[in-house]
Design a protein around this motif. Structure first.
Motif, PDB file in Angstrom:
ATOM      1  N   LEU A  67     -12.671  22.288 119.158  1.00 18.52           N
ATOM      2  CA  LEU A  67     -11.352  22.458 119.783  1.00 18.52           C
ATOM      3  C   LEU A  67     -10.407  23.267 118.902  1.00 18.52           C
ATOM      4  O   LEU A  67      -9.443  23.850 119.385  1.00 18.52           O
ATOM      5  CB  LEU A  67     -10.740  21.088 120.110  1.00 18.52           C
ATOM      6  N   HIS A  68     -10.680  23.317 117.596  1.00 21.45           N
ATOM      7  CA  HIS A  68      -9.817  24.092 116.703  1.00 21.45           C
ATOM      8  C   HIS A  68     -10.263  25.547 116.614  1.00 21.45           C
ATOM      9  O   HIS A  68      -9.446  26.459 116.688  1.00 21.45           O
ATOM     10  CB  HIS A  68      -9.814  23.473 115.300  1.00 21.45           C
ATOM     11  N   ALA A  69     -11.575  25.767 116.477  1.00 15.22           N
ATOM     12  CA  ALA A  69     -12.050  27.122 116.144  1.00 15.22           C
ATOM     13  C   ALA A  69     -13.165  27.628 117.050  1.00 15.22           C
ATOM     14  O   ALA A  69     -13.525  28.798 116.979  1.00 15.22           O
ATOM     15  CB  ALA A  69     -12.531  27.154 114.692  1.00 15.22           C
ATOM     16  N   GLY A  74      -7.900  28.692 119.451  1.00 11.60           N
ATOM     17  CA  GLY A  74      -7.031  29.656 118.777  1.00 11.60           C
ATOM     18  C   GLY A  74      -6.585  29.282 117.382  1.00 11.60           C
ATOM     19  O   GLY A  74      -5.549  29.749 116.943  1.00 11.60           O
ATOM     20  N   HIS A  75      -7.340  28.450 116.662  1.00 11.38           N
ATOM     21  CA  HIS A  75      -6.928  28.046 115.313  1.00 11.38           C
ATOM     22  C   HIS A  75      -5.495  27.524 115.316  1.00 11.38           C
ATOM     23  O   HIS A  75      -4.664  27.961 114.531  1.00 11.38           O
ATOM     24  CB  HIS A  75      -7.084  29.206 114.328  1.00 11.38           C
ATOM     25  N   PHE A  76      -5.211  26.636 116.252  1.00 10.22           N
ATOM     26  CA  PHE A  76      -3.874  26.063 116.303  1.00 10.22           C
ATOM     27  C   PHE A  76      -3.642  25.171 115.095  1.00 10.22           C
ATOM     28  O   PHE A  76      -4.580  24.723 114.458  1.00 10.22           O
ATOM     29  CB  PHE A  76      -3.687  25.260 117.592  1.00 10.22           C
ATOM     30  N   GLN A 104      -9.218  22.256 105.999  1.00  5.43           N
ATOM     31  CA  GLN A 104     -10.389  22.875 105.364  1.00  5.43           C
ATOM     32  C   GLN A 104     -10.796  24.185 106.030  1.00  5.43           C
ATOM     33  O   GLN A 104     -11.741  24.831 105.593  1.00  5.43           O
ATOM     34  CB  GLN A 104     -11.586  21.899 105.416  1.00  5.43           C
ATOM     35  N   CYS A 105     -10.088  24.576 107.102  1.00  8.84           N
ATOM     36  CA  CYS A 105     -10.501  25.765 107.857  1.00  8.84           C
ATOM     37  C   CYS A 105     -10.210  27.031 107.054  1.00  8.84           C
ATOM     38  O   CYS A 105      -9.061  27.307 106.706  1.00  8.84           O
ATOM     39  CB  CYS A 105      -9.786  25.826 109.204  1.00  8.84           C
ATOM     40  N   ARG A 106     -11.233  27.819 106.773  1.00  9.65           N
ATOM     41  CA  ARG A 106     -11.108  29.041 105.964  1.00  9.65           C
ATOM     42  C   ARG A 106     -10.198  30.063 106.650  1.00  9.65           C
ATOM     43  O   ARG A 106      -9.369  30.696 106.013  1.00  9.65           O
ATOM     44  CB  ARG A 106     -12.496  29.675 105.746  1.00  9.65           C
ATOM     45  N   THR A 107     -10.409  30.221 107.963  1.00  7.50           N
ATOM     46  CA  THR A 107      -9.622  31.211 108.700  1.00  7.50           C
ATOM     47  C   THR A 107      -8.134  30.897 108.601  1.00  7.50           C
ATOM     48  O   THR A 107      -7.318  31.787 108.387  1.00  7.50           O
ATOM     49  CB  THR A 107     -10.066  31.223 110.171  1.00  7.50           C
ATOM     50  N   CYS A 108      -7.784  29.618 108.750  1.00  9.10           N
ATOM     51  CA  CYS A 108      -6.374  29.227 108.672  1.00  9.10           C
ATOM     52  C   CYS A 108      -5.838  29.403 107.253  1.00  9.10           C
ATOM     53  O   CYS A 108      -4.695  29.822 107.074  1.00  9.10           O
ATOM     54  CB  CYS A 108      -6.198  27.783 109.120  1.00  9.10           C
ATOM     55  N   GLN A 109      -6.654  29.113 106.253  1.00  6.08           N
ATOM     56  CA  GLN A 109      -6.220  29.299 104.860  1.00  6.08           C
ATOM     57  C   GLN A 109      -5.897  30.760 104.592  1.00  6.08           C
ATOM     58  O   GLN A 109      -4.887  31.089 103.989  1.00  6.08           O
ATOM     59  CB  GLN A 109      -7.317  28.840 103.892  1.00  6.08           C
TER      60      GLN A 109
END
Ligand SMILES: [Zn+2]
Length: 266
Positions: A67-69, A74-76, A104-109
């Protein structure tokens, strides 16, 4: 909710052993719902209200991640992701688990790090749907393939961060690149609303004209006004460059160089 989803079947075996749902499950199964009025069994699945109970297994993290990625997600941020998960599923530590997975999401970091580095640049509009706002860049100077390709056109969807890697030639002109984008990206995802590129304005305007001619629709270009957007594409290029370097190994004469276009020509 549909209970025919593949992979959810094993939940039925996991409820009795689950430290969170074991006793609730056995009491509801025995018809004793008084202490657990919120819970009910349907086709062997335990629900709390209209949300499906998920036993304490790796499935919890998987569902959060989906649901997140996953797919069109959409990486909410953590609040929106919690709402998305809570809307469908229930377990006691849900909020805590979502916060952990999202942090822990790399894309969000990477997105957060970029945001802190944008300095004086004008922020680009935030994309709201997949493939409506894309960025494109080139990896040049690769060993020539038998088909004469020596470069890769990298197109990234700014919403989902999904990327297409299109083989092309260093000498490809703007109209050729427009045709490639049409064939490889627009054919699959439709016409984008904006395209970001750090190629010079002359290239971008000719590219724009060709696309416009192809589709008869005006495109909104950010072109070289937003050099900071290349953070995303550089990260992608870097990973691809590393991948190619691993594939090519240390053989002499096959050096790979990645060039980025950062000149602002006005
Ligand atoms: Zn994320």
């Amino acid at each position: 909710m549909s209970t025919s989803v593949i992979g959810f079947d094993r939940l039925k075996d996991e409820y009795p052993l689950c430290p969170d749902f074991g006793s609730i499950y056995s009491e509801v199964l025995a018809g004793n719902r008084r202490a657990h009025i919120d819970f009910l069994l349907r086709d062997g699945y335990l629900f709390r209200g209209s949300t499906l109970c998920i036993p304490r297994t790796s499935l919890r993290d998987f569902l959060i991640w989906e649901l997140h990625a996953g797919g069109l997600a959409g990486h909410f941020g953590k609040d929106k992701t919690i709402a998305l998960v809570e809307d469908r599923f229930y377990w006691p530590s849900l909020k805590k688990d979502v916060i952990r997975v999202v942090s822990q999401c790399r894309t969000c970091q990477l997105a957060k790090a970029r945001k802190q580095n944008t300095g004086l640049y004008t922020p680009l509009p935030v994309p709201h749907t997949p493939w409506s706002d894309i960025s494109m860049d080139f990896i040049l100077g690769l060993p020539k393939t038998s088909r004469g390709h020596d470069s890769i056109l990298v197109v990234v969807d700014r919403f989902s961060k999904m990327a297409h890697f299109i083989p092309c030639s260093k000498t490809a002109d703007a109209s050729h690149v427009a045709k490639l984008i049409f064939k490889e990206v627009v054919r699959l995802h439709g016409l984008p609303q904006s395209i970001v590129s750090d190629r010079d304005v002359k290239f971008v305007s000719y590219f724009c004209k060709t696309l416009w001619k192809l589709f008869g629709r005006q495109l909104k270009f950010s072109s070289a006004f937003h050099p900071q957007t290349n953070g995303q594409i550089e990260v992608t290029n870097r990973s691809l460059g590393n991948l190619l370097r691993c594939l090519v190994g240390e053989r002499p004469g096959l050096g790979i160089h990645c060039y980025y276009h950062h000149e602002v020509c006005l």
